[in-house]
Design a protein around this motif. Structure first.
Motif, short mmCIF file in Angstrom:
data_model
loop_
_atom_site.label_atom_id
_atom_site.label_comp_id
_atom_site.label_asym_id
_atom_site.label_seq_id
_atom_site.Cartn_x
_atom_site.Cartn_y
_atom_site.Cartn_z
N LEU A 132 -6.41 12.01 -1.32
CA LEU A 132 -5.40 12.92 -0.80
C LEU A 132 -4.03 12.65 -1.44
CD1 LEU A 132 -4.35 15.05 1.17
CD2 LEU A 132 -4.20 13.25 2.92
N THR A 133 -3.72 11.39 -1.70
CA THR A 133 -2.42 11.06 -2.30
C THR A 133 -2.20 11.83 -3.59
OG1 THR A 133 -2.32 8.85 -1.31
CG2 THR A 133 -1.06 9.19 -3.34
N LEU A 134 -3.23 11.93 -4.42
CA LEU A 134 -3.09 12.62 -5.70
C LEU A 134 -3.13 14.13 -5.54
CD1 LEU A 134 -5.16 10.50 -8.24
CD2 LEU A 134 -2.81 10.21 -7.45
N ALA A 135 -3.78 14.62 -4.49
CA ALA A 135 -3.95 16.07 -4.33
C ALA A 135 -2.80 16.72 -3.57
CB ALA A 135 -5.26 16.35 -3.61
N ARG A 136 -2.00 15.93 -2.89
CA ARG A 136 -1.03 16.50 -1.95
C ARG A 136 -0.07 17.50 -2.61
NH1 ARG A 136 0.03 12.21 0.61
NH2 ARG A 136 -1.10 12.66 2.54
N ASP A 137 0.45 17.18 -3.78
CA ASP A 137 1.39 18.10 -4.43
C ASP A 137 0.71 19.40 -4.84
OD1 ASP A 137 3.36 16.24 -4.09
OD2 ASP A 137 3.46 15.60 -6.18
N ASP A 138 -0.53 19.31 -5.32
CA ASP A 138 -1.26 20.53 -5.69
C ASP A 138 -1.58 21.37 -4.45
OD1 ASP A 138 -1.36 20.41 -8.48
OD2 ASP A 138 -3.02 19.00 -8.45
N ARG B 61 0.84 -1.20 0.00
CA ARG B 61 0.00 0.00 0.00
C ARG B 61 0.87 1.25 0.00
NH1 ARG B 61 -4.26 0.02 4.66
NH2 ARG B 61 -2.36 0.35 5.90
N VAL B 62 0.50 2.21 -0.82
CA VAL B 62 1.27 3.45 -0.90
C VAL B 62 1.14 4.24 0.39
CG1 VAL B 62 1.42 5.69 -2.05
CG2 VAL B 62 1.15 3.60 -3.41
N ALA B 63 -0.10 4.40 0.90
CA ALA B 63 -0.31 5.18 2.12
C ALA B 63 -1.75 4.96 2.59
CB ALA B 63 -0.08 6.67 1.86
N GLU B 64 -2.02 5.29 3.85
CA GLU B 64 -3.40 5.35 4.33
C GLU B 64 -4.11 6.43 3.52
OE1 GLU B 64 -5.19 3.72 6.49
OE2 GLU B 64 -3.68 2.41 7.40
N GLU B 65 -5.26 6.09 2.98
CA GLU B 65 -5.90 7.02 2.05
C GLU B 65 -7.10 7.73 2.67
OE1 GLU B 65 -5.55 9.27 -0.40
OE2 GLU B 65 -4.58 7.55 -1.40
N GLN B 66 -7.26 8.97 2.26
CA GLN B 66 -8.45 9.76 2.57
C GLN B 66 -8.99 10.35 1.27
OE1 GLN B 66 -7.83 12.84 5.50
NE2 GLN B 66 -6.27 11.63 6.58
N VAL B 67 -10.29 10.56 1.24
CA VAL B 67 -10.90 11.31 0.14
C VAL B 67 -11.22 12.70 0.66
CG1 VAL B 67 -12.80 11.46 -1.51
CG2 VAL B 67 -11.82 9.23 -0.92
N ILE B 68 -10.75 13.72 -0.04
CA ILE B 68 -10.88 15.09 0.44
C ILE B 68 -11.61 15.95 -0.58
CG2 ILE B 68 -8.79 14.90 1.83
CD1 ILE B 68 -7.36 16.57 -0.34
N VAL B 69 -12.11 17.07 -0.11
CA VAL B 69 -12.73 18.08 -0.96
C VAL B 69 -11.73 19.20 -1.19
CG1 VAL B 69 -14.62 19.75 -1.18
CG2 VAL B 69 -15.03 17.53 -0.08
N VAL B 70 -11.55 19.60 -2.45
CA VAL B 70 -10.59 20.67 -2.76
C VAL B 70 -11.24 21.72 -3.65
CG1 VAL B 70 -8.57 19.16 -2.55
CG2 VAL B 70 -9.70 19.42 -4.78
N ALA B 71 -10.68 22.92 -3.57
CA ALA B 71 -11.12 24.03 -4.41
C ALA B 71 -9.95 24.96 -4.62
CB ALA B 71 -12.28 24.78 -3.75
N ALA B 72 -10.06 25.82 -5.60
CA ALA B 72 -9.03 26.85 -5.81
C ALA B 72 -9.01 27.79 -4.61
CB ALA B 72 -9.33 27.62 -7.09
N PRO B 73 -7.86 28.38 -4.31
CA PRO B 73 -7.79 29.26 -3.13
C PRO B 73 -8.86 30.35 -3.09
CG PRO B 73 -5.59 28.79 -3.94
CD PRO B 73 -6.54 28.21 -4.95
#
Length: 286
Positions: free
Chosen positions: A238-244, A160-172
């Motif tokens: 979250l794994t995919l969003a972390r860098d953004d 497993r890459v990491a413990e995963e979470q699903v998060i809500v994101v938006a532009a600043p």
């Protein structure tokens, strides 16, 4: 003579003996005895039905037929060596073929492989998009990234890459106007396969009048890009969003929801045991 009947070992011995004009020196090169070289040459002459050497008192002499054939034979061996080098280069210790969905390649994997490559510039990575379900045999992959539960296939091992979470994101700019979940009722929704806004609003006791409206995209990577561009809000791992998030392209809204699904690094056991695969898995899961 048919390709399947070609006496390749005998031809290799003949090439060495022809270069040295000596069975003894050929034997030294091939790490066999002079008697073994002599036997190989006699067998080759019988198979081909030609005399290859004249045995003189102190040395050997090629027959005209053997001498005429040598250039083509050596060109053939050179081509075989080139073909073998190409096969080995595709699976060598410094070449890794990794399959992953395009969103994973763009939002997570490429940056981490770039960091690995900076530390080991001789390492070469080949990335294969696997949105269409490309398998290991088809793409000759060393490693793959998959989303979901622990792979159930007996022929695969996973980490497993990491413990995963699903998060809500938006532009600043959009995030600045959000203080509570109810504030999302006025924002445009970004949809992608595998995530349900209906479930999210139900979980917060909210009713969105147009929960199926907004923008639909094919994967999480495009959902992140759409959110960063100011289109609206997206739900992504979250794994995919972390860098953004770290780059302030998007902002996380509220706490994430733990996911039953995760990103997994998977490979068949025979590849999993390779040192190069172990090293990359360790780096990507650190």
């Amino acid at each position: 003579m048919k390709r399947s009947l070609l006496p390749l070992n005998g031809l290799r011995v003949f090439d060495a003996a022809a270069r040295h004009l000596s069975f003894t020196k050929a034997a030294d090169e091939l790490h066999v005895t002079p008697a073994a070289v002599g036997q190989q040459i006699r067998t080759l002459e019988e198979v081909l039905g030609v005399v290859l050497f004249r045995r003189l008192t102190r040395n050997l002499e090629l027959t005209p037929e053997a001498e005429a054939a040598l250039p083509a034979l050596r060109d053939g061996f050179a081509e075989i060596e080139t073909a073998v080098d190409r096969m080995q280069s595709g699976q060598g210790d410094k070449v890794m073929t990794i399959g992953a969905p395009r969103a994973v390649i763009g939002k997570w994997l490429s940056a981490r492989l770039a960091a690995l490559g900076a530390d080991a510039p001789e390492q070469r990575f080949i990335l294969v998009p696997t949105d269409d379900g490309t398998d290991f045999a088809t793409a000759n992959m060393d490693l793959a990234v998959r989303w979901g539960a622990l792979p159930a296939e007996e022929e695969l091992s996973g980490a497993r890459v990491a413990e995963e979470q699903v998060i809500v994101v938006a532009a600043p700019a959009a995030a600045a106007n959000v203080a509570a979940p109810a504030d999302l009722l006025t924002l445009s929704l970004i949809h992608h396969p595998g995530e349900s806004w209906q479930a999210w609003f139900d979980g917060h006791g909210l009713v969105h009048k147009d929960v199926d409206g907004g923008l639909s995209v094919v994967d999480e990577g495009l959902a992140l890009d759409a959110a960063a561009s100011g289109y609206g809000i997206a739900r992504v791992p979250l794994t995919l969003a972390r860098d953004d998030i770290n780059a302030r392209r998007v902002v996380q809204l509220f706490d994430g929801i733990p996911s039953d699904d995760h990103f997994w690094l998977v490979a068949p056991p025979e590849r999993w045991r390779q040192a190069k695969v172990k090293a990359v898995v360790t780096a990507l899961t650190a």
